[in-house]
Design a protein around this motif. Structure first.
Motif, PDB file in Angstrom:
ATOM      1  N   CYS A 225      -4.108  17.336  -4.923  1.00  0.00           N
ATOM      2  CA  CYS A 225      -3.388  17.096  -3.807  1.00  0.00           C
ATOM      3  C   CYS A 225      -3.407  17.732  -2.492  1.00  0.00           C
ATOM      4  O   CYS A 225      -3.911  18.591  -1.617  1.00  0.00           O
ATOM      5  CB  CYS A 225      -2.143  18.443  -4.369  1.00  0.00           C
ATOM      6  N   ARG A 226      -3.143  16.373  -1.113  1.00  0.00           N
ATOM      7  CA  ARG A 226      -3.346  17.140  -0.235  1.00  0.00           C
ATOM      8  C   ARG A 226      -2.281  18.114   0.311  1.00  0.00           C
ATOM      9  O   ARG A 226      -2.331  18.772   1.705  1.00  0.00           O
ATOM     10  CB  ARG A 226      -4.165  16.184   0.656  1.00  0.00           C
ATOM     11  N   CYS A 227      -0.957  17.977  -0.012  1.00  0.00           N
ATOM     12  CA  CYS A 227       0.045  18.539   0.239  1.00  0.00           C
ATOM     13  C   CYS A 227       0.639  20.049   0.058  1.00  0.00           C
ATOM     14  O   CYS A 227       1.255  20.835   0.825  1.00  0.00           O
ATOM     15  CB  CYS A 227       1.315  17.707   0.040  1.00  0.00           C
ATOM     16  N   GLY A 228      -0.832  20.488  -0.608  1.00  0.00           N
ATOM     17  CA  GLY A 228      -0.702  21.887  -0.688  1.00  0.00           C
ATOM     18  C   GLY A 228       0.717  22.225  -1.289  1.00  0.00           C
ATOM     19  O   GLY A 228       1.520  22.800  -1.953  1.00  0.00           O
ATOM     20  N   THR A 229       1.074  21.514  -2.805  1.00  0.00           N
ATOM     21  CA  THR A 229       1.954  21.399  -3.399  1.00  0.00           C
ATOM     22  C   THR A 229       1.387  22.116  -5.150  1.00  0.00           C
ATOM     23  O   THR A 229       2.705  22.182  -6.160  1.00  0.00           O
ATOM     24  CB  THR A 229       3.442  20.289  -4.076  1.00  0.00           C
ATOM     25  N   HIS A 230       0.685  22.701  -5.090  1.00  0.00           N
ATOM     26  CA  HIS A 230      -0.058  22.741  -6.642  1.00  0.00           C
ATOM     27  C   HIS A 230       0.607  24.130  -7.265  1.00  0.00           C
ATOM     28  O   HIS A 230       1.156  24.305  -9.016  1.00  0.00           O
ATOM     29  CB  HIS A 230      -1.454  23.767  -5.936  1.00  0.00           C
ATOM     30  N   LEU A 231       1.450  25.300  -6.359  1.00  0.00           N
ATOM     31  CA  LEU A 231       1.817  26.238  -7.087  1.00  0.00           C
ATOM     32  C   LEU A 231       2.818  25.519  -7.823  1.00  0.00           C
ATOM     33  O   LEU A 231       3.853  26.146  -8.869  1.00  0.00           O
ATOM     34  CB  LEU A 231       2.241  27.245  -6.111  1.00  0.00           C
TER      35      LEU A 231
END
Ligand code: FES
Ligand code: FES
Lengths: 155, 769
Positions: free
Chosen positions: A137-143
């Protein structure tokens, strides 16, 4: 030479005419079946954007040749996982947690997580991370994605 | 996706909308509030053009015809909240129409985190105006003075007798009327807000989760063919010959197209185009004009200064000069110097760029994911030698872009190929096309010297940075300059020689000046090295804007050097910053972050512990009186054996003025922080002497789930008394220095070059030992 073939997608039969049996499943799903769930990200099996289920297993449709799909194989895409009227728990949870930015990776995240929850209905955070390690995920939505999967698993 | 070829007539289009239509322009907004105009700057529609509008239909819905692109950040939900608030209408009844040059106004560029900060004000004023018109209509209908009426929930109600009410739908009826901004309607006070300030769910999330969303990459047009491009194997290579027999066997092949060095294959089906692009044998000239990557920063340091393009008020790139730096340094009790280096970065959009073009004799339609609908339309028109009105550009959201990826370049590919075959053509770039030919975040080298007086306070600050443009879109930073194809590398490949527009200097120099007030003897210089593309310029690696546009590099330097001075003074880095008096809003975020993170006060580099894992904490801050203020605190664990850095916990305190949607703001902060950690620790565009070689995710790894922080704690200091300010970029800009400062704290050695890879950490540790 063009051949025809019937595959099963989201519970329905789909007839396709192809010139090249080695063509990736992704393009059948996107261009012949007109589905928007599986997405083209790399075509190299590296990012996970194109993930679908084949007989319940998460598969990268960009590198799975059509020739490897048999007439009895059940292909399920994000569209087949759940709908607005009958959402999958993960779809409800991703909305509740707003676990989307651009959303381009989200198909892969949900499909990969759905396969995990089937095997392991209450995964720990490390188990979730391990299952999604190869989904980018490039947007950093991981959490948020982790929070959504936790929510869907009822923890 | 319907296609109209008729010449755009917006007046006619407005008439067809029916209902109540409020046109608004910045000119009118400006009359109402000069401050609003100043704040919106270049970002409003042209002042002589009344063609932004809000339409209220007879079924009681309000539609915003927006010139702003939604880039997957949630900003359009925020604009709709502002509109619903001022209309006193339920959020469920507002709609959005995204940019389409036939239907929406020119709002220039959707970038720089400015959609809400620059565009929400005129919308607020126009919606307030619409509400005033509805109240007037109700006053006539109910036969009472307007003062006795109030609005709420999509209806106008009599204040003293709640039973008498009339809905907006009833008021509008089947009629059509247009209203203009009069300036008499008063927008609400922030304490009256019911919708603005709420964490409303984004409108696009359900569509994305149920796969009913149509991204650019999903659009299909009748009769559309599929194409792929074949790029030169070296940035400066040209076609010698094309062997078309190499693709004769590919089924569905329609045409091999070559315009100068732009080469593509057009086929009936997508997989055929992929196969043809792989099979096509093209003979190219050889070219090896890139520097050895090992010497990149030395090469940049030695490039001659580029003299054009500096703003008049900063000749020679001198941003600040106060006092006397040389004597300040020579009189200092202690001086230090440092050189910082940052690499090129890929934007790394998960979905590579895609566009469709339909070039016909009577006009051209383009579907694309640009950030500059009107500027890009003009660039396309110029490229084809057509009047602007002959080109219709329809925007569709693509994969997140974080700046200038290939979204505009791929349009030229599609236009060239469609023109050659006379059919609509869809071009999807491959992963390698995207990584190989997009506009990278530019590499930088910066040199600092600083001095401390005998009290440990900064006596001199001298910083110089050597950099390229932060902005090379087809549209320059002022609408009047219009669009130029020369900014696009695909146009350059196709033989377009007129140079593009180049903001260069000011785009990247931005906030190189540190945030602390009144440092005596300060000099800050940005040395601009000129435009750079694969096909032209002093260093043939293409650069463009990426999240923050030079700011992350500037703040990396300023906030690392601040930390180095604090360490040289033997002081706690937060206490040291406070002593150098950041501005009031900066002070507030710094204190809030320190409190939330339970900051351990001590000089950095003195972290206790000597096991395999070294722990450290670092801080960085940024902001100005008129912009967002952020303080970020980063807690890291450094493995002394493997050299691996992991960011464990992050605390962000942010003051971005009025917060329209706190949930969406938090989402953007989390995302920006995680992406920037990835860039701080892992990312670096790789190249050999001929071309960029980091063409896939294994040669350009980004952060994965096992590497993200456990927690990102966010404190939003809501300031409803201030206008909304930038959200998408500022917090992410605290990451590089914050993490580098934390690593210094953990291991006691300063690393001044990004990324902070295990190799660099081990080298630093062994250098120390
Ligand atoms: S598109 Fe299939 S893994 Fe990236
Ligand atoms: S949400 Fe944009 S890539 Fe994951």
């Amino acid at each position: 030479m063009a051949t025809t073939k019937t595959i099963r997608v989201n519970g329905k039969a789909l007839g396709v005419t192809v010139d090249d049996a080695a063509m990736p499943l992704l393009y059948v799903l996107r261009n012949d079946a007109g589905l928007h769930g599986p997405r083209f990200g790399c075509g190299l099996g590296q990012c996970g954007a194109c993930t679908v289920h084949v007989n319940g297993q998460p598969v990268r449709s960009c590198t799975r040749p059509l020739s490897a799909i048999g007439p009895d194989d059940e292909i399920v895409t994000l569209e087949g996982l759940g709908t607005r009227d009958h959402p999958h728990a993960l779809q409800t949870a991703f909305i509740a947690e707003q676990a989307v930015q651009c959303g381009y990776c989200i198909n892969g995240m949900i499909m990969q997580a759905a396969a995990l929850l089937k095997k392991n209905p209450r995964p720990s955070v490390p188990e979730i991370k391990a299952a999604l390690e190869n989904n980018l995920c490039r947007c950093g939505t991981h959490l948020r994605i982790i929070r959504a999967i936790r929510r869907a698993s009822g923890v | 996706m319907e296609m109209t070829r008729s010449a755009p007539d917006r007046r006619e289009f407005i008439r067809q909308l029916g209902g109540l239509v409020v046109g608004f322009t910045l000119a009118n907004a400006a009359r109402h509030s000069p401050a609003a105009a100043a704040e919106a700057g270049d970002y409003g529609p042209p002042t002589d053009q009344v063609d932004s509008w809000i339409a209220i239909s007879e079924d009681g819905h309000a539609t915003l015809y927006s010139g702003c692109c939604e880039l997957g950040t949630g900003s359009s939900t925020g604009l709709l909240q502002v509109m619903a608030e001022e209309l006193d209408m339920p959020f469920a009844r507002v709609r959005l129409v995204l940019p389409d040059t036939d239907h929406t106004p020119d709002q220039f560029v959707s970038s720089g985190s400015r959609t809400i900060s620059a565009h929400s004000r005129p919308i607020r004023i126009a919606a307030a105006e619409a509400r005033a018109v509805l109240i007037d209509l109700a006053a006539q209908k109910l036969g009472v003075p307007a003062e006795r009426l109030m609005t709420g929930d999509g209806a106008v109600t009599l204040r003293d007798s709640k039973q008498r009410s009339v809905t907006y739908a009833e008021l509008v009826g089947g009629r059509h009327f247009e209203a203009k901004i009069t300036g008499r309607a008063k927008p609400k006070r922030p304490d009256e807000y019911k919708i603005v300030g709420q964490s409303l769910p984004r409108w696009d999330v359900p569509e994305k989760v149920f796969a009913s969303f149509t991204y650019m990459q999903d659009i299909k047009v009748d009769g559309m063919l599929h194409a792929r491009v074949i790029r030169p194997p070296a940035h400066g290579a040209s076609v010698v010959a094309i062997d078309e027999s190499s693709v004769a066997h590919v089924p569905g092949l329609v045409k091999v197209v070559r315009v100068q060095d732009l080469v593509g294959v057009v086929c009936r089906r997508e997989e055929q185009a992929i196969a043809a692009a792989q099979a096509l044998r093209v003979q190219w000239t050889s070219w090896a004009g890139l520097p050895d990557q090992k010497n990149l920063h030395a090469t940049i340091r030695n490039l001659p200064e580029f003299r054009q393009g500096y703003p008049k008020d900063a000749p020679g790139g001198l941003l600040v000069h106060r006092g006397d730096v040389e004597s300040g340094l020579s009189e200092s009790a202690k001086t230090i110097s440092a050189t910082y280096m940052t690499p090129y970065h890929h934007h790394g959009s998960i979905g590579p760029s895609c566009a469709i073009a339909d070039v016909r004799d009577d006009g051209v339609t383009v579907w694309c994911g640009t950030q500059t609908p009107y500027g890009t339309r003009e660039a396309v028109a110029k490229f084809l030698g057509l009047a602007n009105q002959k080109v219709r550009l329809i925007y569709a959201e693509a994969s997140g872009c974080y700046g200038q990826n290939g979204a505009d370049d791929v349009i030229v590919d599609a236009v060239v190929l469609s023109r050659a075959v006379g059919r609509p053509v869809r071009v999807q770039w491959s992963r390698a096309d995207e990584n190989g030919w997009e506009a990278y975040k530019a590499a930088r080298i910066s040199e600092c010297r600083g001095g401390l007086d005998s009290n440990g306070k900064i006596a001199a600050w001298d910083a110089r940075t050597f950099g390229f443009s932060g902005y090379s879109r087809p549209e320059y930073h002022e609408p009047k300059h219009g669009g130029e194809p020369g900014s696009l590398v695909t146009a350059q490949l196709a033989g377009w020689t007129k140079p593009g527009l180049e903001e260069g200097f000011s785009g990247a120099a931005g906030n190189f000046d540190p945030v602390y007030q009144d440092l005596p003897n300060k000099r800050v210089v940005f040395t601009y090295l000129g435009p750079a593309s694969h096909r032209q310029g002093p260093l043939r690696i293409r650069v463009g804007s990426m999240r923050g546009v030079g700011s992350p590099d500037n703040i990396f330097v300023a906030e690392c050097f601040m930390d180095e001075l604090a360490a040289a003074a033997g002081e706690d880095p937060i206490a040291f910053r406070l002593e150098h008096s950041p501005r009031p809003r900066g002070l507030a975020v710094l204190k809030a972050a320190a409190e939330t993170a339970k900051w351990q006060s001590r000089a950095s580099g003195t972290a206790p512990g000597s096991g395999d894992i070294a722990y450290g904490r670092g801080v960085a801050m940024l902001g100005s009186d008129t912009d967002t203020n952020v303080a970020g605190i980063y807690e890291v664990a450094v493995n002394r054996r493997s050299g691996v850095v992991r960011v464990q916990r992050v605390t962000i305190a942010q003051d971005c003025g009025l917060v329209v949607n706190p949930g969406a703001v938090r989402n953007q902060i989390e995302g920006g922080v995680i992406q920037s950690i990835s860039r701080a620790l892992k990312e670096e565009v790789k190249f050999d002497r001929s071309r960029v070689t980091s063409l896939d995710w294994s040669s350009y790894p980004i952060i994965t789930f096992s590497e993200i922080p456990d927690e990102i704690d966010i404190v939003l200091l809501d300031r409803p008394d201030l206008p909304p300010m930038r959200v998408g970029e500022p917090a992410s800009e605290s990451v590089w220095p914050g993490v580098a400062n934390a690593v210094f704290d953990a291991i006691g050695v300063r690393i001044r070059q990004l990324p902070l890879t295990p190799e660099r950490v081990l080298a630093a540790l062994s250098g120390k030992a």
